[in-house]
Design an enzyme around this catalytic site. Structure first.
Site, PDB file in Angstrom:
ATOM      1  CG  HIS A 182      -2.215   0.702   1.027  1.00 23.86           C
ATOM      2  ND1 HIS A 182      -2.492   1.482  -0.070  1.00 23.86           N
ATOM      3  CD2 HIS A 182      -3.347   0.735   1.778  1.00 23.86           C
ATOM      4  CE1 HIS A 182      -3.715   1.979   0.015  1.00 23.86           C
ATOM      5  NE2 HIS A 182      -4.257   1.531   1.128  1.00 23.86           N
ATOM      6  CG  ASP A 213      -2.971   5.145  -4.080  1.00 21.45           C
ATOM      7  OD1 ASP A 213      -2.295   5.070  -3.030  1.00 21.45           O
ATOM      8  OD2 ASP A 213      -2.874   6.078  -4.889  1.00 21.45           O
TER       9      ASP A 213
END
Length: 512
Positions: free
Chosen positions: A483, A487
């Site tokens: 992450h 995204d």
């Protein structure tokens, strides 16, 4: 003539190292391949050998300095190593010595002593553990006969005899750690080579085949398997081989021994009595292999370093299954390989990676490196542990080329024949837990990659299609991603594109 000593290649994504220790000082005589200094990186320790015989001149990079790849460490005056000749008599006087200049020791002993050295272990691998010696000091050996097995953190390496003769001193015992290019043992070449077959036959326990491998004809069992069969009192015919062409592997022997072991007798007295001897009889403590230790470390490092998150979806496999069923015979006839599901998934992932390139990227310090190619890692479970062979430039391959590459890498993984190069450079990974019956899981990232796709079991489930409940072959998909650079929108988009491509494979042809 002056020769430069430079920093060698330090491994993938490693650009600098620190000079830890110099083993020589200016003016010292050095021999070719003799270790000059040791470098430390954030991943491995690298020993720098001498590129020539001569005298060490100026040391450019002192201990504690940071140097880049290909930087100058020192200089050597080639051929000026006169003191080397003065050291030769000392080497002859100590035939058992293993510390200094082993090459001179074997050469001056009349040419009959041959050193057994640690072979090249692969890029960025500098040491190994001696797992098993198949011969003892004094045993007769034939040229190319397997002497011992080494374990690195990625692969097992078998070491053959460089010459026929008698095995002399074993320098590195089982369990010891040895460096690449280090000395393992000494063979007295030509001494006792003729009667090699007689002692071997006399020493072999009844029922244990020699190099013939038992009833499998010319298929030789793994040396570690033959040694274990001797210890367990099993013959080659008692064990079903899982290797190529029925080759018996070490794990096959362990399974066979467990199957033939008598069941433990039920305790006549109270079973709760804390008898330590009884516990010891029912427990086995085995040291983790270097491969298993590395797997554990890398997976935990991945969890600790990456901001890992997993997103899920499901795919109707009906279209792929129908297409495969219709063309599998023609495909195999033309290309000589079976049409499987992995080529469809590889193609679908390549398609999705083109749209969401951050899933095919990696973090290097404060930079993000975007790969304009796809080196697809295909995770495979083996008896030795999890390995991830890499299919290079999968984005430029056809279905048939992908299937052939996967078949070749899979066979090499099962037989323990993968090289270091086979497992380096991956940019994205596919893991198929469905072959073991997994219905849902969250795969762990394979660092430094930023994405891994988990495939699962195809299962018939009731689905609503066109307002009606129908039974469809469904598979859950899981994408674990970093992450820090991917995204949620990108991860979900990637998985949706994979789903769309598999549910309508024509999209792959039209790049939609």
């Amino acid at each position: 003539m002056t020769i430069d000593v430079k920093v060698p290649t330090l491994g993938e994504s490693v650009t600098e190292a620190t000079v830890a220790t110099w083993f020589k000082k200016p003016g010292d005589a050095v021999a070719t391949d003799e270790m000059l200094c040791e470098l430390e990186t954030d991943k491995v320790t690298v020993e720098v050998p001498s590129p020539a015989t001569g005298t060490l001149g100026e040391i450019v990079a002192a201990e504690g300095e940071t140097v880049g790849v290909d930087a100058l460490l020192a200089t050597i005056s080639e051929g000026a190593g006169a003191p080397a000749s003065d050291e030769a008599p000392a080497a002859v006087a100590e035939p058992g010595s293993s510390d200094d200049a082993p090459a001179e020791a074997s050469g001056d002993a009349g040419g009959d002593a041959v050193d057994v050295m640690v072979p090249a272990l692969g890029e960025s691998v500098t040491e190994a553990t001696v797992a098993t010696w198949f011969k003892a000091a004094g045993d007769a050996v034939a040229q190319d006969e397997m002497l011992c097995e080494l374990e690195t953190d990625k692969v097992s390496v078998e070491v053959p005899a460089p010459a026929a003769g008698t095995l002399g001193e074993i320098v590195a015992k089982e369990g010891e750690t040895v460096a690449a290019g280090g000395k393992l043992a000494v063979i007295q070449a030509g001494a006792g080579g003729a009667p090699a077959s007689a002692p071997k036959a006399a020493e072999a326990p009844a029922g244990v085949g020699g190099d013939s491998g038992g009833p499998k004809g010319d298929v030789e069992d793994a040396p570690s398997a033959k040694k274990l069969m001797a210890e367990k009192g099993l013959s080659s015919g008692d064990v079903k081989g899982s290797g190529r062409d029925g080759r018996v592997m070490k794990e096959d022997v362990l399974r066979a021994a467990a199957a033939t072991a008598p069941a433990p007798a039920a305790p006549a007295q109270a079973p709760r009595a804390p008898v330590s001897a009884d516990q010891a009889d029912r427990e086995e403590r085995v040291k983790m292999t270097r491969l298993r230790q590395t797997i554990a470390k890398r997976l935990k490092d991945s969890q600790n370093t990456a901001a890992m998150l997993t997103t899920y979806n499901e795919v109707d496999m009906g279209a792929v299954m129908d297409l495969r069923s219709e063309y599998k015979d023609l495909f195999q006839k033309k290309h000589g390989v079976k049409l499987g599901f992995m080529s469809f998934f590889t193609k679908a992932c390549v398609h999705a990676l083109n749209e969401v390139p951050e899933v095919n990227a990696e973090i290097d310090g404060t930079d993000v490196v975007y790969h304009r190619y796809v080196n697809m890692g295909i995770a495979a479970g083996t008896p030795q542990g999890l390995v991830v062979p890499v299919i290079r430039d999968a984005d430029a391959m056809s279905f048939a080329e992908i299937e052939k590459a996967i078949a070749e890498k899979g066979a090499a993984a099962r037989d323990g024949k993968l090289s270091m190069a086979d497992m380096q450079g991956g940019t994205f990974t596919i893991s198929n837990g469905g072959v073991y019956g997994s219905l849902m899981s969250s795969p762990i990232l394979n660092p430094p990659q930023s994405g891994i796709l988990g495939m699962h079991k195809i299962q018939d489930r009731p689905m609503v299609v066109g307002g009606e409940i129908v039974i469809r072959p469904m598979m859950y998909l899981a994408l674990s991603y970093d992450h820090r650079i991917v995204d949620g929108k990108g991860a979900v988009t990637f998985l949706v594109r994979v789903k769309e491509a598999l549910e309508d494979p024509r999209r792959l042809l039209m790049d939609l």
